[in-house]
Write a protein that holds these residues in place. Structure first.
Motif, mmCIF file in Angstrom:
data_model
loop_
_atom_site.group_PDB
_atom_site.id
_atom_site.type_symbol
_atom_site.label_atom_id
_atom_site.label_comp_id
_atom_site.label_asym_id
_atom_site.label_seq_id
_atom_site.Cartn_x
_atom_site.Cartn_y
_atom_site.Cartn_z
ATOM 1 N N ILE A 6 30.024 11.422 92.486
ATOM 2 C CA ILE A 6 30.107 12.725 93.147
ATOM 3 C C ILE A 6 28.689 13.170 93.495
ATOM 4 O O ILE A 6 27.871 13.400 92.618
ATOM 5 N N PHE A 7 28.411 13.229 94.789
ATOM 6 C CA PHE A 7 27.120 13.695 95.289
ATOM 7 C C PHE A 7 27.311 14.123 96.731
ATOM 8 O O PHE A 7 28.363 13.898 97.317
ATOM 9 N N GLU A 8 26.309 14.758 97.290
ATOM 10 C CA GLU A 8 26.376 15.172 98.690
ATOM 11 C C GLU A 8 26.450 13.935 99.562
ATOM 12 O O GLU A 8 25.722 12.971 99.350
ATOM 13 N N CYS A 9 27.324 13.960 100.561
ATOM 14 C CA CYS A 9 27.595 12.741 101.326
ATOM 15 C C CYS A 9 26.481 12.341 102.291
ATOM 16 O O CYS A 9 26.400 11.192 102.691
ATOM 17 N N GLY A 10 25.633 13.270 102.711
ATOM 18 C CA GLY A 10 24.564 12.930 103.645
ATOM 19 C C GLY A 10 25.052 12.863 105.082
ATOM 20 O O GLY A 10 24.411 12.261 105.936
ATOM 21 N N ILE A 14 31.058 14.370 98.340
ATOM 22 C CA ILE A 14 32.026 13.331 98.665
ATOM 23 C C ILE A 14 33.371 13.718 98.080
ATOM 24 O O ILE A 14 33.457 14.171 96.938
ATOM 25 N N GLY A 15 34.408 13.542 98.870
ATOM 26 C CA GLY A 15 35.749 13.862 98.403
ATOM 27 C C GLY A 15 36.768 13.617 99.495
ATOM 28 O O GLY A 15 36.469 13.045 100.549
ATOM 29 N N ILE A 16 37.960 14.068 99.241
ATOM 30 C CA ILE A 16 39.052 13.889 100.190
ATOM 31 C C ILE A 16 38.730 14.563 101.523
ATOM 32 O O ILE A 16 39.028 14.023 102.587
ATOM 33 N N TYR A 17 38.100 15.742 101.465
ATOM 34 C CA TYR A 17 37.765 16.456 102.697
ATOM 35 C C TYR A 17 36.852 15.624 103.597
ATOM 36 O O TYR A 17 37.085 15.516 104.799
#
Length: 152
Positions: free
Chosen positions: A113-117, A128-131
């Motif tokens: 779990i981290f910011e997707c960039g 990062i996730g389903i969204y």
């Protein structure tokens, strides 16, 4: 004249308006990727750190990837907006969004779990996730729609 002859087939309506929708779609997608490329170039070091967090690329490819991707997004977006080499721009963006979606899905399934960039909106990056997977799939489908109807 019978009623059947006065009816305009639905496909004729969409054929006339499809070009306008396609142009709007290309401007939207172009601006989206120009913005995305600009944000990544503006924070190139942070983008490289984010790429490393995915744990997919060997360390010696991370800097090359981090320097290449923003320019691909930026120029492909510009090409879509101005109608230059549209097929090539679509193909580059389709491949990029496909790779990004696979990477995000892999990281999400792995429990990272981290910011997707991907996109920084209003100074905030989503994790990062389903969204983010769903958002990328929608962008992927819009790109496929654009390249499919660009050929016609």
């Amino acid at each position: 004249m019978t009623g059947k002859e006065r009816i305009i087939p639905l496909r004729e309506i969409f054929k006339k308006h499809n070009l306008y929708l396609l142009i709007l779609l290309e401007i939207f997608l172009g601006l989206l990727f120009v913005y995305s490329g600009y944000i990544k170039l503006k924070n190139i070091h942070e983008f490289a750190l984010t790429v490393a967090k995915y744990g997919i690329l060997p360390s010696y490819f991370i800097n090359l990837f981090s320097l290449t991707v923003p320019f691909l997004e930026l120029f492909s977006g510009i090409f879509l907006i101005f109608g230059i080499l549209k097929k090539g721009a679509y193909l580059v963006l389709i491949k990029l969004i496909f790779i990004f979606t696979l990477a995000i899905t892999y990281a999400f399934v792995s429990g990272r779990i981290f910011e997707c960039g991907c996109f920084e909106i209003f100074g905030k990056e989503e994790e990062i996730g389903i969204y983010s997977i769903f958002r990328n799939l929608i962008i992927f489908l819009l790109l496929l729609y654009g390249i499919r109807f660009r050929k016609k």
